[in-house]
Write an enzyme that holds these catalytic residues in place. Structure first.
Site, PDB file in Angstrom:
ATOM      1  N   GLU A 212      35.029  36.550  29.520  1.00  0.00           N
ATOM      2  CA  GLU A 212      35.951  36.504  29.954  1.00  0.00           C
ATOM      3  C   GLU A 212      36.617  34.898  30.419  1.00  0.00           C
ATOM      4  O   GLU A 212      35.607  34.021  30.586  1.00  0.00           O
ATOM      5  CB  GLU A 212      36.337  37.120  31.284  1.00  0.00           C
TER       6      GLU A 212
ATOM      7  N   LYS B  50      36.881  31.614  32.549  1.00  0.00           N
ATOM      8  CA  LYS B  50      36.699  31.110  33.676  1.00  0.00           C
ATOM      9  C   LYS B  50      37.659  30.180  34.218  1.00  0.00           C
ATOM     10  O   LYS B  50      37.954  28.966  33.706  1.00  0.00           O
ATOM     11  CB  LYS B  50      35.420  30.158  33.498  1.00  0.00           C
TER      12      LYS B  50
ATOM     13  N   GLU C 104      40.968  36.397  40.690  1.00  0.00           N
ATOM     14  CA  GLU C 104      41.075  34.952  40.850  1.00  0.00           C
ATOM     15  C   GLU C 104      42.490  34.566  40.726  1.00  0.00           C
ATOM     16  O   GLU C 104      43.121  35.251  39.970  1.00  0.00           O
ATOM     17  CB  GLU C 104      40.207  34.228  39.959  1.00  0.00           C
TER      18      GLU C 104
ATOM     19  N   PHE D 165      39.576  40.675  37.436  1.00  0.00           N
ATOM     20  CA  PHE D 165      38.417  41.018  36.529  1.00  0.00           C
ATOM     21  C   PHE D 165      37.449  42.118  36.834  1.00  0.00           C
ATOM     22  O   PHE D 165      36.543  42.491  36.318  1.00  0.00           O
ATOM     23  CB  PHE D 165      37.547  39.657  35.954  1.00  0.00           C
TER      24      PHE D 165
ATOM     25  N   ARG E 249      23.635  36.841  43.697  1.00  0.00           N
ATOM     26  CA  ARG E 249      23.828  36.210  42.653  1.00  0.00           C
ATOM     27  C   ARG E 249      22.779  36.527  41.698  1.00  0.00           C
ATOM     28  O   ARG E 249      21.611  36.351  42.134  1.00  0.00           O
ATOM     29  CB  ARG E 249      23.865  34.726  43.051  1.00  0.00           C
TER      30      ARG E 249
END
Length: 507
Positions: free
Chosen positions: A209, A211, A260, A295, A366
């Site tokens: 995707e 960024k 975002e 997303f 993460r």
């Protein structure tokens, strides 16, 4: 409990590099707390009081003239009541009232307690008691599985609430903590890959995707009620009416969406990140409009989706969000992924995200399921000092001293920062003016050539890599560092680590 007991524990935690010793000390403290003291203590230990920001800045703390107590008498409840009063002051005359409340608290505190409280108020408590260690301590104190505590904290977005349930309720109550529409969730985070091919090799079949150089948003909709949160879980709903309207236009009743946002120029290209952040900081709608790109979806009309694979979540998202879905493709072909990456760059974006389609949504973690790939490496570092410029920059603060976070104190103070380089490149005239105004307001002292500042300002730095260096304590120096922009949306404890920079040496 007396505040002095918390201060003593923090001293123990800050004095050791052992993660186990930190966890043991914190667990011992947590076991002694009364139920109503638990969220207060968690807020103090993380420098994130349950009241949030209490309206006191650096000048308010350090200009205070108070004679401190000789013996500890302050309890956690006393501190909590004082913070309530500080947060409640507002309107005409509030500055004087806030100063009086702060002075009363300072006079009741011992010097050691006041040093601790000052750092809590300013969000600068650096003890190595990071949330990961505190989560382990909560699990140890409550005799609950660490994974169960971690998941509850991620889904509640509130470590204090999680600690209360873990320490006072049943294991079933802890496991019952789940998604709630309207309550923000810690966002899933991405690692970094050196190339698209390396990311595909790591993640396998992936959603590749765009960024964006934008700001993370989490959107909750419950009927006509919409809330928009930042990556730090701050509620900015009133600042982004266009995102609220976009969420209300979706053909759903209840949903949690991850995405975002950024602003576009007249040609449809992305504006600089600073334009987006200017909107986040504004209390009123501005001429620059924000557009959301989603997303991921975590909940849809009564169905929790975080444990579903990304392939399922993306299919559901595409069915409801249409043109608001982040552009992307699904592939396991490195060449096709690299081609899409070039398309993203040509459109003016930073690069691509590579996300394994079989992975669940790991809130707050993460890992290797999400990997960001950008043609230039970028790191979020903290400004430690700024040198005065010369030539056309005479009279302006220019050359930045940059620090990386050292969570375990491998190269210095646990939770502190290790200098890794300097740069004055990439600074616009507007940024130079801002620096010259901003950094003296957080100054700690001056040397002959620089203004040394509190390590609270995060800046995104682009580099071509690192090199070994004996000049800096971490053993690495940045190569060709230049400023991309200041990250007002990030806290210093979210900066990149010295360990992540040292890992580039092995690369």
């Amino acid at each position: 409990m007396l505040l002095a007991e918390v201060v003593a524990t923090v001293s123990v935690v800050g004095a050791t590099r052992s993660r186990l010793a930190k966890s043991d000390a914190l667990a011992g403290l947590l076991r002694e707390l009364q139920p109503d003291e638990i969220p207060i203590a968690i807020g103090l230990l993380t420098a994130n009081p349950r009241q949030g920001r209490v309206g006191v800045g650096w000048r308010g703390v350090f200009s205070l003239d108070a004679e401190h107590a000789n013996t500890p008498t302050l309890t956690l409840s006393d501190v909590d009541e004082a913070f309530d009063a500080l947060a409640a002051h507002g309107g005409p005359g509030s500055a004087a009232e806030r100063s009086a409340t702060l002075r009363d608290l300072a006079e009741r505190a011992t010097p050691q307690e006041w040093d601790f409280l000052s750092r809590v108020i300013l969000g600068e408590l650096r003890t190595g008691a990071l949330e990961g260690v505190l989560l382990e301590a909560i699990a140890r104190a409550a005799d609950r599985p660490a994974d169960a505590v971690r998941r509850a904290a991620m889904l509640s977005g509130d470590l204090g609430e999680t600690a209360v349930v873990a320490l006072t309720a049943s294991a079933q109550a802890l496991e019952a903590i789940g998604l709630v529409v309207g309550r923000p969730v810690l966002p899933m985070l991405a690692g970094t890959a050196s190339s698209v091919a390396a990311a595909i090799a790591e993640a396998g079949e992936s959603s590749v995707e765009y960024k964006l150089d934008g700001a993370r948003i989490q959107v909750h909709r419950d009927g006509a009620d919409v809330h928009v949160f930042t990556r730090s879980l701050a509620d900015i709903t009133h600042r982004v009416p266009e995102i609220v309207e976009a969420a209300r236009a979706l053909p759903v009743d209840r949903a949690i969406l991850d995405g975002e946002t950024l602003s576009l120029d007249e040609d449809g290209g992305p504006r600089p990140f600073q334009d987006t952040m200017a909107r986040f900081g504004s209390e009123t709608a501005a001429a620059i409009a924000l557009r959301p790109w989603f997303f991921d979806i975590l909940h849809l009309d009564g169905r929790d989706l975080i444990d579903e694979p990304l392939s399922v979540r993306r299919a559901l998202l595409s069915a409801i969000a249409g043109e608001s879905v982040m552009p992307g493709i699904v592939t396991d072909d490195p060449e096709r992924a690299e081609e899409f990456s070039r398309e993203a760059l040509a459109a003016g974006h930073e690069g691509v995200m590579v996300k394994g389609v079989g992975a669940p949504y790991a809130a707050g973690r993460r890992g290797k399921s999400w990997l960001k790939v950008k043609p230039v490496l970028t790191y979020d570092l903290v400004v430690l000092a700024v040198e005065w410029g010369s030539g056309r920059r005479t009279g302006q603060l220019s050359n930045l001293h940059l620090g990386a976070r050292d969570p375990e104190g491998e190269f210095g103070e646990p939770g502190g920062f290790v200098m890794v380089g300097k740069t004055f490149k990439g600074l616009t005239d507007a940024t130079l003016r801002w620096q010259t105004e901003h950094f003296p307001t957080i100054e700690t002292h001056r040397s002959a050539y620089a203004v040394h500042v509190r390590p609270i300002t995060v800046v995104e730095i682009a580099i071509d890599g690192v090199q070994r260096s004996s000049r800096y304590p971490g053993g690495v120096a940045l190569r060709f560092a230049r400023v991309k922009g200041y990250r007002s949306d990030k806290r210093p404890d979210e900066a990149d680590t010295i360990q992540s920079l040292r890992a580039l040496l092995r690369g």
